[in-house]
Write a protein that holds these residues in place. Sequence first.
Motif, mmCIF file in Angstrom:
data_model
loop_
_atom_site.group_PDB
_atom_site.id
_atom_site.type_symbol
_atom_site.label_atom_id
_atom_site.label_comp_id
_atom_site.label_asym_id
_atom_site.label_seq_id
_atom_site.Cartn_x
_atom_site.Cartn_y
_atom_site.Cartn_z
ATOM 1 N N GLN A 1 -7.119 -0.622 -5.666
ATOM 2 C CA GLN A 1 -6.791 0.415 -4.688
ATOM 3 C C GLN A 1 -6.622 1.781 -5.344
ATOM 4 O O GLN A 1 -6.040 1.915 -6.411
ATOM 5 C CB GLN A 1 -5.508 0.063 -3.944
ATOM 6 N N ASP B 1 -4.577 2.594 6.347
ATOM 7 C CA ASP B 1 -4.697 3.278 5.057
ATOM 8 C C ASP B 1 -3.994 4.637 5.031
ATOM 9 O O ASP B 1 -4.230 5.443 4.135
ATOM 10 C CB ASP B 1 -6.170 3.466 4.696
ATOM 11 N N SER C 1 -4.942 5.511 -4.439
ATOM 12 C CA SER C 1 -3.981 6.149 -3.549
ATOM 13 C C SER C 1 -3.833 7.613 -3.924
ATOM 14 O O SER C 1 -3.771 7.959 -5.106
ATOM 15 C CB SER C 1 -2.604 5.482 -3.650
ATOM 16 N N LYS D 1 0.820 -1.208 0.000
ATOM 17 C CA LYS D 1 0.000 0.000 0.000
ATOM 18 C C LYS D 1 0.857 1.263 0.000
ATOM 19 O O LYS D 1 0.331 2.361 -0.172
ATOM 20 C CB LYS D 1 -0.933 0.014 1.216
ATOM 21 N N PRO E 1 3.096 2.611 -6.617
ATOM 22 C CA PRO E 1 3.284 1.613 -5.561
ATOM 23 C C PRO E 1 4.741 1.199 -5.416
ATOM 24 O O PRO E 1 5.434 0.952 -6.406
ATOM 25 C CB PRO E 1 2.423 0.439 -6.036
ATOM 26 N N ALA F 1 0.013 -2.383 -6.005
ATOM 27 C CA ALA F 1 -0.959 -2.154 -4.944
ATOM 28 C C ALA F 1 -2.022 -3.245 -4.989
ATOM 29 O O ALA F 1 -2.162 -3.948 -5.994
ATOM 30 C CB ALA F 1 -1.594 -0.781 -5.112
ATOM 31 N N LYS G 1 3.432 3.651 9.307
ATOM 32 C CA LYS G 1 2.028 3.342 9.006
ATOM 33 C C LYS G 1 1.174 3.822 10.171
ATOM 34 O O LYS G 1 1.048 3.162 11.196
ATOM 35 C CB LYS G 1 1.838 1.846 8.772
ATOM 36 N N ASN H 1 -9.855 1.321 -0.852
ATOM 37 C CA ASN H 1 -10.177 0.330 -1.871
ATOM 38 C C ASN H 1 -11.679 0.259 -2.039
ATOM 39 O O ASN H 1 -12.398 -0.035 -1.078
ATOM 40 C CB ASN H 1 -9.612 -1.036 -1.483
ATOM 41 N N THR I 1 -4.834 5.871 1.270
ATOM 42 C CA THR I 1 -5.331 4.827 0.390
ATOM 43 C C THR I 1 -6.749 4.433 0.768
ATOM 44 O O THR I 1 -7.180 4.586 1.918
ATOM 45 C CB THR I 1 -4.448 3.562 0.447
#
Length: 704
Positions: free
Chosen positions: A53, A241, A55, A29, A37, A49, A237, A263, A261
């Motif tokens: 997805q 997302d 982004s 991600k 990606p 990705a 992270k 989805n 991100t």
Amino acid sequence: MIDKTTKIATIALALTWPVAATPENLVTKQTSTYGTPGGLIDLPTAEMAPDGQLSTTIAYYEGASKTTLTFQLLPRLTGSFRYSGTDDLTPQFSTFYDRSFDLRFRLFNETTYTPAVAIGLQDFIGTGVLGGEYIVATKSIGDRLRVTGGVGWGRFGSYNSFGSTGTRPGFDPMSTGGDFSTDDWFRGDYSFFGGASYDLTERLSFAAEYSSDAYDQEVAAGIFERKTPWNFGLTYKAREDVFISAYALHGSEFGARVNLTLNPKIAAAPGGTELAPVPVAVRPAASARDLGWTMDSQNTVEITNAVNRRLDKEGLDLDGVQLSGTTAHIRIRNTTYDARSQALGRSLRVLSRTLPDSIETMRVTLVSQGMPASTITFNRSDLEQLENAPASEALAAATFSDPLSFSDYPDPLPGLYPIFNWSLGPYLRTSFFDPDNPVRADIGVRAKADVDFGRGWIASGSVSAKVAGNLDNITRTSNSIIPHVRSNVAQFLKEEDPVIDRLTLAKYFRPAENIYGRVTVGYLESMYAGASGELLWKPVDSRLAIGIEANYVEPRDFDQLFGLRSRTTPGGVIPRASGHISAYYDLGNGFHTQLDVGRYLAGDWGATIALDREFANGWKVGAFMTKTDVSSTQFGEGSFDKGIRLTVPLSWALGKPTQKSASMTLRPLTRDGGARLEVEGRLYETIRSSHQPEIAKSWGKFWR
């Protein structure tokens, strides 16, 4: 400095390292500063990705920024649109803003002994300031380490090159850009690049890379000093997302990056919050032979009232009923469920609980804009037997037909029309990519109303008033040398509110089986008034549709009230007539394409091709391009019209059924070539959701 032997050995190591492949097959991600990606910083990888997805990446270091929207079109294909700005890059601009598109395709997936290999085009349809092509391999080593090596051209071949495949033209800041410069792809010097990413913890990762981008333009302009080809970065992270990165570039610069991100496949409110439907009522044995109810017409009235009440509780409107001893045919208006299969399933459940037991054949016709769009026929005994079976079995038991093929097609209920609807809510109007201010927006209030007179006659209108915003601060004037049909938008935005967005009277009709028609007159959109007519051929069970549209318009006054203005503009006279022949085709697997050929608003002739990926939950992500007989020089910056479009169904976010959605179209530039009239209620989008190919996509909601 890395010698040629070391480069070749490093590439060979990345290609052949004998370790087990990860189950995700190099899915990530994370994105680079270019928004593509990958776990590196400024360089591409062969990572992809998750399928579908979306982004958004915002990357910045002093004097330069990149904002990129990336979509994983297919498991192996990635597409990106980028807007970048670099201070003092050229003498002509204090900040050089540029729009660019990327594509990356994975040729081979990772295996136990071989890496994933991808080929990519960067900035292949812009000015080329960020242009480059590459072939790259990425291999996982254990669960935490990924090693990348590749060969690049253009930007990726500008430092320490070790070969050449011909001559590559230099960057020209005064070019119009926007062309497919295929002769430049994989041309010029090429160089090695490489890097590695390592997951320090579940949330924190580290990246180091050897960059083959010399940043020739930036260094020559004195924007920064490139002391080393090595770059380093950390990525955190923050959420599943959301990724936040910090990095060091060239031995002289520090930067930051944020990557968001989502989805479309993953609903914001999984499962839905709507109430469960009523269960199917199973008839007693032998009761189907009782036809006594047909002897008294009052029974038909009572049945109709019962069906109407129960459908209303389900959020559906009964439009007509036709009953016989063994068959019931109803027509419904569905203004609630974006999945038409859900509306059909709930309608049939209601019929099973309200119809006399003798009725075995049940037909439900979906009505769109007063037109009967499609009819589903279901045997009642099948409904009773399949309620707890897989939805696919119910789909196999259903029959889709054109409503005009039935002699028992019901008339509208007496006294039902006219029907008045209205709404009041906020609006957001945006403007992107103006070099004076790349992002502008207005917010305001919009009132909408429509009156359905029945038989396909619909009057509708929309009025809006700005509350706050800065769109009226656009100062750039159009320099178009063809009729100013769209490029004079700033003159509309400077006028005082309120404005009439549109005010129309439309007639929708069915002249024959498989044929649909529309005629619309009035103030068709914010810039044009006139008349628009359309015919569409679309069988209920076909993936193919063909339509023809003709328009006759006059330009509206800039105040967007009731007046009209002269068709004469600095670039020429706006023609009155335009129109297209259109072909629509559902490619399957969620992909849909459209081709329009004809005359555009400025009088230019050409074609528009569009490709969309559509998800069963209503999400749509697509791109389009238009090429007409207007030359690149006449069109101006961008060379031809193109863009990205996105539709987000509100049901995805709210977790409850609604047909409302939010749509956005991103055009690199608003120009006059390839401009088309905007008309509400075009036939294909009006009826396609009620036809078998589209309903089948969401058939899992038939029992919901």
